[in-house]
Scaffold this motif. Structure first.
Motif, PDB file in Angstrom:
ATOM      1  N   PRO A 173      16.932  11.894 -12.283  1.00 12.43           N
ATOM      2  CA  PRO A 173      17.145  11.092 -11.692  1.00 12.43           C
ATOM      3  C   PRO A 173      16.538   9.573 -11.320  1.00 12.43           C
ATOM      4  O   PRO A 173      17.567   8.459 -11.107  1.00 12.43           O
ATOM      5  CB  PRO A 173      16.699  12.021 -10.559  1.00 12.43           C
ATOM      6  CG  PRO A 173      16.163  13.262 -10.841  1.00 12.43           C
ATOM      7  CD  PRO A 173      16.338  12.797 -12.481  1.00 12.43           C
ATOM      8  N   SER A 181      15.680  10.378  -5.276  1.00 10.77           N
ATOM      9  CA  SER A 181      15.055  10.676  -6.821  1.00 10.77           C
ATOM     10  C   SER A 181      14.299  12.077  -6.916  1.00 10.77           C
ATOM     11  O   SER A 181      14.044  13.115  -7.592  1.00 10.77           O
ATOM     12  CB  SER A 181      14.240   9.525  -7.477  1.00 10.77           C
ATOM     13  OG  SER A 181      15.597   8.457  -7.671  1.00 10.77           O
ATOM     14  N   LEU A 184      16.246  15.410  -5.447  1.00 18.60           N
ATOM     15  CA  LEU A 184      16.961  15.494  -7.110  1.00 18.60           C
ATOM     16  C   LEU A 184      15.964  15.991  -8.042  1.00 18.60           C
ATOM     17  O   LEU A 184      16.320  17.170  -8.032  1.00 18.60           O
ATOM     18  CB  LEU A 184      17.900  14.693  -7.288  1.00 18.60           C
ATOM     19  CG  LEU A 184      19.037  14.702  -7.730  1.00 18.60           C
ATOM     20  CD1 LEU A 184      19.916  15.835  -7.334  1.00 18.60           C
ATOM     21  CD2 LEU A 184      20.225  13.406  -8.223  1.00 18.60           C
TER      22      LEU A 184
END
Length: 238
Positions: A173, A181, A184
């Motif tokens: 990410p 980010s 994820l």
């Protein structure tokens, strides 16, 4: 049925000899790669540092730690080879210097397995009539060694490959520059943990979800400790 039991199938399987399993090397590398790389991510985020720091430290960990683990696995497996050859030389020397004593060891080994009388005498004769078979029997029965030691090169490559492949996941990410980010990365890393554990269940008696959940929890604890350490250091150094 795990394999066929026809006479032909048994003959072919035994003639090929036992195959080595490098699953533990792959799982070891995969889990450690995911855990340590995500630990870097969560620790840096916990300390509220730049995403560039995540990439720098993450990739440094990915290759340096991956190589270190592979090298350690190579040297450790090679040490097993060295020990196997050392004990083989000892048994060779003992057979030359005290053959009757070595025959007595064989006799007592198989006596403890329940052989007696003519059967015991015959099996001792069969084992000691071939020097290579004699030595291999002593290595296996006296020292508990396998018939053959795993390849240190395959063990090292398995560990390094798994470390890099699985360890890259938490960084993706940030490499792609997507929003959210950390969230994820957390989801993707958790999925890797669970997938490794689930795959591992194929070689164990645990169900796929139990094995996957156990591996997931171990990874989650490691990541949480890294995040907490980052937060603590940020507070202490602020």
């Amino acid at each position: 049925m795990e394999h066929e039991h026809s006479a032909e199938a048994i003959h072919e399987r035994l003639l090929a000899g036992p195959t080595h399993n490098y699953l533990r090397d792959w799982i070891y590398g995969g889990i450690d790669g995911s855990v340590t790389t995500f630990a870097v991510v969560s620790g840096v985020v916990g300390a509220q540092l730049s995403p560039w720091i995540i990439l720098i430290l993450g990739f440094a960990n990915l290759f340096a730690d991956g190589f270190s683990m592979a090298a350690s696995n190579f040297l450790g497996t090679k040490a097993e080879h060295d020990d196997w050859r050392r004990l083989e030389a000892i048994e060779n020397r003992h057979i030359n210097l005290a053959p009757e004593g070595e025959r007595e060891e064989v006799r007592q080994i198989f006596q403890l397995k329940g052989f007696a009388g003519e059967d015991l005498r015959r099996i001792v004769e069969l084992v000691t009539s071939d020097r290579q078979r004699w030595i291999r029997t002593m290595l296996t029965e006296e020292y508990g060694l396998p018939h053959e030691v795993r390849s240190p090169w395959i063990a090292a490559v398995s560990t390094f490959t798994a470390f890099v492949v699985c360890g890259l996941v938490p960084l993706l990410p940030y490499v792609l520059g997507v929003r959210q980010s950390l969230s994820l990365s957390m989801i993707m890393t958790g999925t890797v943990f669970f997938a490794i554990g689930s795959a591992k269940s194929k070689w164990s008696t645990s169900s796929w979800w139990q094995s996957g959940l156990t591996t997931f929890l171990v990874g989650a604890i490691a990541a949480s400790l890294a995040y907490a350490t980052g937060v603590l250091l940020k507070a202490l150094l602020a």
